[in-house]
Design a protein around this motif. Structure first.
Motif, PDB file in Angstrom:
ATOM      1  N   VAL A   5      -2.864  -5.608 -58.905  1.00 20.17           N
ATOM      2  CA  VAL A   5      -3.124  -5.627 -57.349  1.00 20.17           C
ATOM      3  C   VAL A   5      -3.505  -4.158 -57.264  1.00 20.17           C
ATOM      4  O   VAL A   5      -2.982  -3.048 -57.524  1.00 20.17           O
ATOM      5  N   LEU A  49      -4.761  -2.051 -53.783  1.00 20.62           N
ATOM      6  CA  LEU A  49      -5.136  -2.072 -52.523  1.00 20.62           C
ATOM      7  C   LEU A  49      -5.270  -0.559 -51.762  1.00 20.62           C
ATOM      8  O   LEU A  49      -4.933   0.362 -52.404  1.00 20.62           O
ATOM      9  N   VAL A  82      -7.259  -5.893 -50.116  1.00 20.09           N
ATOM     10  CA  VAL A  82      -6.158  -6.160 -51.324  1.00 20.09           C
ATOM     11  C   VAL A  82      -7.136  -6.783 -52.440  1.00 20.09           C
ATOM     12  O   VAL A  82      -7.477  -7.960 -52.108  1.00 20.09           O
ATOM     13  N   ALA A  84       1.819  -6.463 -54.469  1.00 25.45           N
ATOM     14  CA  ALA A  84       1.319  -6.014 -53.406  1.00 25.45           C
ATOM     15  C   ALA A  84       2.388  -5.195 -52.538  1.00 25.45           C
ATOM     16  O   ALA A  84       2.021  -4.235 -51.991  1.00 25.45           O
TER      17      ALA A  84
END
Ligand SMILES: Cc1cc2nc3c(=O)[nH]c(=O)nc-3n(C[C@H](O)[C@H](O)[C@H](O)COP(=O)(O)OP(=O)(O)OC[C@H]3O[C@@H](n4cnc5c(N)ncnc54)[C@H](O)[C@@H]3O)c2cc1C
Ligand code: FES
Ligand code: FES
Lengths: 154, 265
Positions: free
Chosen positions: B188, B190, B200, B257
Motif C-alpha cells: 500500500v 498512500l 491510496v 493502510a
C-alpha cells in the motif's frame, strides 16, 4: 556470433558469443572460469553474483553483449597472489560456508555491501542486503558474522 | 532461451524505429523481468532493443512540486537519492524494498511500470501519488495507465521516458513481502496532499494495481491509523493463489493502510 570484449579481473578478454549468451555462460564456458556459480534459472539465488563496473549484479541476468567494454570482477579476481581478500579470509575464519556453492556470490555481494555501507555496517543491514543470496546449508548466522568481520578488515 | 538480434540504439527515436522494423521485437531496460521470462521460454522476441545506452535515459530531477524520474533510472538510484529522500521519503524507501540489491542495481522504473506485474511495487506509488507517465508520444495519468494483469495503456512501440510524481504533504509505503520472491504479497502506498486529498494505491492484491477509494474516503474524513484499518475491503475480485487467499489479501489492504497512515510523514 559476434565478438565481445571486456576487462575481466583486470585483464582484457574477448570471445565469440551469440546475442543470447548470458554473462555467466561467457565467463564459465568461453573463459573456463568456474568460480562463478549457477544455482537457479529464475534469477533468485545469487550464486552467480559478479561486479560489473563496480556494482554487484547477477551474471545470469545480463547479456554478455551488453557488457561490451565493461569492467568485470569475479571471485577469482579477489585474492592477491597467495593472499586471500579480507572477505574470503573472514568466511574461512568464521566458517561462513558448508558446501560452498553459494559462497562466491555471497562474497561478491558482501564486498558490495561494505563498499556502499562502510566498514561498520550493521548486522541488520547485512541481513537485509543479503536477501538476494540464498544458502541451503548454513542457516546464515556464520555468513553474517563473516561479513561483519570481513568488513572490519577491508 | 531462443536467440535474437541485439540492438543498442543511442536515441529514443532510433529505438522506436528499430522496434517498428523488427518482426516481434521487445525493448529491454534492466532486463530483470524480460530475461527471466525468456529463460523460462515464456517470451521469445526476434529482436531485443536495449534502451540502456540511450543518452540521458536515466536521471532524477526534483523541483518545488514535482519529482521527475527518467525511465532508465534504477531502483538503487531512486533508493539512494538524497533529493527524493527529502521530497518523498516513502518513494525512496519503497524503491529500497524492491527485490534484493542486485535486482535494484539493474531494474528500472520504466521497465517496472511498462511490465505492470500485479505484484510490482511502483504501480502502487504511481497511483498513491497521482503520478503522470510520460512516453515518447504523450502523457498518461497513472489512474488511466494500469489496465489489467501485465496490461497498460501503452500502445505498441510506445516508450516510457519519465515518470512525474507530485510532492505530497505526507506519504508512506507499507509492504508485506512474499517471503520467497520479495514481491509484494500486498503493498500500500498512500499520500495526502496540501489540500487534504488522500490517495491510496494498492498492489499485489488484484490483477492490476488499484486505488482503495473506501480507505481514501475514510482517511479524508479522519486521517488516522484506526480510520484506515477499520475499513472492510471486499474480497470479491481480489487474487487467490498458493500464497494467500483473496480474503487474506483484503484484510492485508486495511491493515497495511492503517500502518501507512500511522507512519505517514
Ligand atoms: C529476483 C527478483 C525479485 C524482484 N522483486 C521485485 C519486487 O519486490 N518488487 C518489484 O516491483 N519488482 C521486483 N522485481 C522486478 C524488477 O523490479 C524488474 O526490474 C522490473 O519489474 C522490470 O524492470 P526492468 O528495467 O528490469 O525491465 P525489463 O525486464 O527490461 O522489461 C520489462 C518489460 O518492460 C518493457 N520496457 C522496459 N523498459 C521500457 C520503457 N522505458 N518503455 C516501454 N517499455 C519498456 C520491456 O519491453 C519488457 O516488456 C524482481 C525481479 C527479480 C529478478
Ligand atoms: S544463478 Fe541464481 S540468481 Fe543467477
Ligand atoms: S554453503 Fe551450501 S549453499 Fe551456502
Amino acid at each position: 556470433m559476434s565478438v565481445v570484449k571486456m576487462k575481466l579481473n583486470g585483464k582484457a578478454v574477448n570471445g565469440d558469443v551469440e546475442a543470447r549468451t548470458l554473462l555467466v555462460d561467457f565467463i564459465r564456458q568461453n573463459l573456463g572460469m568456474t568460480g562463478t556459480h549457477v544455482g537457479c534459472d529464475t534469477s533468485q539465488c545469487g550464486a552467480c553474483v559478479v561486479h560489473v563496473n563496480g556494482k554487484a549484479i547477477k551474471s545470469c541476468t545480463i547479456l554478455a553483449v551488453a557488457c561490451e567494454s565493461a569492467d568485470v570482477t569475479t571471485v577469482e579476481g579477489l585474492a592477491k597472489g597467495g593472499d586471500l581478500h579480507a572477505m574470503q579470509a573472514a568466511f574461512k575464519e568464521h566458517h561462513g560456508l558448508q558446501c560452498g556453492f553459494c559462497t562466491p556470490g555471497m562474497i561478491m555481494s558482501a564486498i558490495d555491501i561494505v563498499k556502499r555501507n562502510g566498514k561498520n555496517v550493521s548486522e541488520d543491514v547485512i541481513r537485509r542486503e543479503l536477501s538476494g543470496n540464498i544458502c541451503r546449508c548454513t542457516g546464515y548466522h556464520n555468513i553474517v558474522k563473516a561479513v561483519q568481520a570481513g568488513a572490519a578488515n577491508m | 532461451m531462443e536467440n535474437f538480434n541485439y540492438h543498442r540504439p543511442a536515441t529514443v527515436l532510433a529505438a522506436a524505429a528499430m522496434l517498428k522494423k523488427s518482426k516481434d521485437g521487445k525493448y529491454m531496460g534492466g532486463g530483470h523481468t524480460l530475461l527471466p521470462t525468456m529463460k523460462q521460454g515464456l517470451a521469445a522476441p526476434t529482436d531485443i532493443i536495449d534502451l540502456t545506452a540511450i543518452k540521458n535515459f536515466g536521471g532524477i530531477k526534483v523541483s518545488k512540486s514535482i519529482v521527475t524520474i527518467k525511465a532508465g533510472t534504477t531502483h538503487m538510484e531512486v533508493a539512494a537519492s538524497k533529493d527524493i529522500k527529502k521530497a518523498i521519503p516513502a518513494l525512496a524507501e519503497m524503491a529500497g524494498k524492491i527485490g534484493g540489491v542486485h535486482v535494484r542495481h539493474k531494474g528500472t522504473i520504466g521497465g517496472s511500470i511498462a511490465n505492470a506485474d500485479p505484484a510490482a511495487d511502483y504501480p502502487s506509488a504511481c497511483l498513491g501519488l497521482g503520478a503522470t507517465i510520460e512516453t515518447n508520444k504523450r502523457k498518461i495519468e497513472a489512474d488511466k495507465f494500469f489496465t489489467g494483469m501485465f496490461e497498460t495503456a501503452l500502445k505498441a512501440g510506445e516508450i516510457i521516458t519519465a515518470v512525474h510524481f507530485p510532492i505530497p504533504k505526507k506519504s508512506a509505503h507499507q509492504k508485506f513481502p512474499n517471503p520467497a520472491s520479495r514481491y509484494a504479497l500486498t503493498g500500500v502506498f498512500l499520500s495526502q496532499d496540501g489540500k487534504g486529498k488522500v490517495r491510496v494505491g494498492v498492489t499485489g492484491a488484484a490483477a492490476s494495481a488499484f486505488r482503495a477509494t473506501e480507505i481514501e474516503a475514510a482517511l479524508t474524513k479522519d486521517f488516522s491509523a484506526k480510520s484506515a484499518s477499520s475499513v472492510k475491503i471486499a474480497a470479491k475480485g481480489l487474487m487467490s493463489d498458493m500464497h494467500a487467499t483473496a480474503a487474506y489479501r483484503a484484510h492485508l489492504v486495511s491493515v497495511l493502510a492503517g500502518r501507512a497512515a500511522a507512519a505517514a510523514k
